[in-house]
Design an enzyme around this catalytic site. Structure first.
Site, PDB file in Angstrom:
ATOM      1  N   THR A  96      18.990 -11.006  -8.908  1.00 50.66           N
ATOM      2  CA  THR A  96      20.411 -10.793  -9.227  1.00 50.66           C
ATOM      3  C   THR A  96      20.557  -9.350  -9.700  1.00 50.66           C
ATOM      4  OG1 THR A  96      20.657 -13.084  -9.932  1.00 50.66           O
ATOM      5  CG2 THR A  96      22.346 -11.531 -10.665  1.00 50.66           C
ATOM      6  N   LYS A 171      27.562 -14.035  -6.409  1.00 48.99           N
ATOM      7  CA  LYS A 171      26.781 -14.472  -7.577  1.00 48.99           C
ATOM      8  C   LYS A 171      27.460 -14.072  -8.890  1.00 48.99           C
ATOM      9  CE  LYS A 171      23.141 -15.469 -10.161  1.00 48.99           C
ATOM     10  NZ  LYS A 171      22.650 -16.812 -10.401  1.00 48.99           N
ATOM     11  N   LYS A 246      23.446 -10.563 -18.957  1.00 51.71           N
ATOM     12  CA  LYS A 246      23.131  -9.624 -17.854  1.00 51.71           C
ATOM     13  C   LYS A 246      24.156  -9.798 -16.721  1.00 51.71           C
ATOM     14  CE  LYS A 246      20.057  -9.200 -13.959  1.00 51.71           C
ATOM     15  NZ  LYS A 246      18.970  -9.790 -13.175  1.00 51.71           N
TER      16      LYS A 246
HETATM   17  P1  NAD Z   1      10.885 -13.000 -14.591  1.00 52.77           P
HETATM   18  O1  NAD Z   1      10.964 -11.893 -15.564  1.00 52.77           O
HETATM   19  O2  NAD Z   1      10.259 -14.304 -15.012  1.00 52.77           O
HETATM   20  O3  NAD Z   1      10.112 -12.517 -13.260  1.00 52.77           O
HETATM   21  C1  NAD Z   1      10.180 -11.229 -12.737  1.00 52.77           C
HETATM   22  C2  NAD Z   1       8.774 -10.855 -12.273  1.00 52.77           C
HETATM   23  O4  NAD Z   1       8.828  -9.565 -11.646  1.00 52.77           O
HETATM   24  C3  NAD Z   1       7.764 -10.752 -13.427  1.00 52.77           C
HETATM   25  O5  NAD Z   1       6.648 -11.569 -13.162  1.00 52.77           O
HETATM   26  C4  NAD Z   1       7.403  -9.259 -13.449  1.00 52.77           C
HETATM   27  O6  NAD Z   1       6.063  -9.021 -13.875  1.00 52.77           O
HETATM   28  C5  NAD Z   1       7.636  -8.884 -12.000  1.00 52.77           C
HETATM   29  N1  NAD Z   1       7.820  -7.446 -11.786  1.00 52.77           N
HETATM   30  C6  NAD Z   1       8.593  -6.560 -12.481  1.00 52.77           C
HETATM   31  N2  NAD Z   1       8.514  -5.326 -11.940  1.00 52.77           N
HETATM   32  C7  NAD Z   1       7.674  -5.431 -10.870  1.00 52.77           C
HETATM   33  C8  NAD Z   1       7.187  -4.497  -9.915  1.00 52.77           C
HETATM   34  N3  NAD Z   1       7.552  -3.208  -9.951  1.00 52.77           N
HETATM   35  N4  NAD Z   1       6.340  -4.935  -8.966  1.00 52.77           N
HETATM   36  C9  NAD Z   1       5.965  -6.251  -8.917  1.00 52.77           C
HETATM   37  N5  NAD Z   1       6.384  -7.172  -9.809  1.00 52.77           N
HETATM   38  C10 NAD Z   1       7.226  -6.773 -10.769  1.00 52.77           C
HETATM   39  O7  NAD Z   1      12.384 -13.249 -14.084  1.00 52.77           O
HETATM   40  P2  NAD Z   1      12.955 -14.555 -13.339  1.00 52.77           P
HETATM   41  O8  NAD Z   1      13.468 -15.526 -14.340  1.00 52.77           O
HETATM   42  O9  NAD Z   1      11.956 -14.992 -12.325  1.00 52.77           O
HETATM   43  O10 NAD Z   1      14.247 -13.921 -12.611  1.00 52.77           O
HETATM   44  C11 NAD Z   1      14.113 -13.098 -11.458  1.00 52.77           C
HETATM   45  C12 NAD Z   1      15.507 -12.793 -10.933  1.00 52.77           C
HETATM   46  O11 NAD Z   1      16.190 -14.020 -10.645  1.00 52.77           O
HETATM   47  C13 NAD Z   1      16.389 -12.033 -11.938  1.00 52.77           C
HETATM   48  O12 NAD Z   1      17.132 -11.068 -11.245  1.00 52.77           O
HETATM   49  C14 NAD Z   1      17.291 -13.121 -12.517  1.00 52.77           C
HETATM   50  O13 NAD Z   1      18.552 -12.623 -12.952  1.00 52.77           O
HETATM   51  C15 NAD Z   1      17.447 -14.046 -11.310  1.00 52.77           C
HETATM   52  N6  NAD Z   1      17.744 -15.455 -11.645  1.00 52.77           N
HETATM   53  C16 NAD Z   1      17.034 -16.088 -12.607  1.00 52.77           C
HETATM   54  C17 NAD Z   1      17.330 -17.422 -12.918  1.00 52.77           C
HETATM   55  C18 NAD Z   1      16.562 -18.167 -13.989  1.00 52.77           C
HETATM   56  O14 NAD Z   1      17.010 -19.260 -14.376  1.00 52.77           O
HETATM   57  N7  NAD Z   1      15.429 -17.663 -14.452  1.00 52.77           N
HETATM   58  C19 NAD Z   1      18.350 -18.092 -12.218  1.00 52.77           C
HETATM   59  C20 NAD Z   1      19.030 -17.409 -11.193  1.00 52.77           C
HETATM   60  C21 NAD Z   1      18.721 -16.089 -10.912  1.00 52.77           C
END
Ligand code: NAD
Length: 294
Positions: A96, A171, A246
């Protein structure tokens, strides 16, 4: 079956990648967190150190990263995905992020002969694990047609919302509705408390009346009426207040850029900002009722 480079194996990315493995794809994962890559390996995937290297080997690249800055970095930096992927590779960003970054990355990808989609999701970690996510997809119809069956292996509802950036637009509009409506439902339950009206009675009436909405009937912010809602487990997330903030900030940035007036969205962003500042950012966003209560 495709060779898929999956970048970002966090709370959402890991279960999504696991569903692709179950569907028979070859998944090569990348994450800066060693624990995350270890989990993908344990699930039968392989891992690679650099996103660009994974992209050069892949038919399809999927990214699931925290925010726009991470997405720009991974796609646009020297040796990144856009520079390294072979022409014709399908790129799908499920993070997102802001509409502007999504469109900028898509433009750079297109200039190199790559097909790019923004495909943010709704449904949370539960939906990612169960493979029931909703995907809101922006980008060329040809890329959507190629991506649809892969998205179906991670989700249940897949909607093509139009050109590049329109998935992100859908979204943030959806989550602006959710943020506003959760505060509205919370205020109504707090007012009911003060008027001597029981939670269950308000729920029984409003859930069948014109006040009905998802924030009430699927995610009720008071314990009792909806047994599965986070209110019944001391507001353990779920979808955190920090993530709601966010998304509300993204919608406010987009509204400013587009010249749209979204006063309720601005108020919701302000209220969630104060809730997060009070130290509750990792609580479920429905915990906002405790802040409303004072
Ligand atoms: P998270 O922080 O658990 O996962 C993100 C991952 O990306 C981490 O493991 C981090 O180490 C990795 N990362 C960061 N920079 C990186 C790079 N340069 N190279 C490789 N890996 C890298 O976050 P999440 O909860 O999985 O959410 C991910 C996305 O999904 C976000 O944009 C969030 O807004 C969206 N989202 C989350 C949810 C939820 O309920 N968690 C629901 C809908 C949408």
């Amino acid at each position: 079956m495709s060779r898929i480079g999956f970048i970002g194996l966090g709370n959402m990315g890991l279960p999504m990648a696991q569903n692709l493995l179950k569907a028979g794809h070859q998944v090569e994962g990348v994450d800066i967190n060693p624990d995350a890559v270890a989990k993908l390996k344990a699930a039968g995937g392989t891992t690679i150190d650099m996103a660009g290297v994974a992209a050069a080997r892949a038919d399809v690249v999927i990214t699931m990263l925290p925010a726009g800055s991470h997405v720009r970095d991974v796609y646009l930096s020297p040796g990144g995905i856009v520079e390294s992927a072979n022409p014709g590779t399908l790129l799908i960003d499920c993070s997102t992020i802001d509409v502007t970054s999504a469109r900028e990355v898509a433009k750079a990808a297109e200039a190199r002969g790559l097909m790019m989609l923004d495909a943010p999701v709704s449904g949370g970690v539960g939906g990612a694990t169960a493979g029931t996510l909703t995907f809101m997809v922006g980008g060329p119809a040809q890329a959507f047609a190629r991506a649809e069956h892969i998205l179906q292996q991670m989700g249940k509802t897949i909607v093509h919302a139009g050109g590049a950036g329109n998935g992100q637009a859908a979204k943030i509009c959806n989550n602006m509705i959710l943020g506003i409506s959760m505060i509205a439902v919370s205020e109504a339950f707090v007012l009911a408390e003060q008027l001597g009206l029981e939670h269950q009675k308000l729920f029984d009436i409003a859930s069948k009346s014109s006040g009905q909405c998802w924030a009430m009937t699927s995610y009720c912010p008071v314990p009792g009426p909806v047994p599965t809602s986070p209110a019944n487990r001391d507001y353990a997330a779920g979808f955190t207040a920090a993530m709601m903030l966010k998304d509300l900030k993204l919608s406010q940035d987009a509204a400013k850029a587009a010249g749209a007036v979204t006063e309720m969205g601005a108020n919701a962003a302000n209220i969630y900002s104060r809730y997060v500042d009070s130290g509750e950012g990792s609580r479920d966003f429905s915990g906002i009722i405790r802040f409303v209560r004072g």
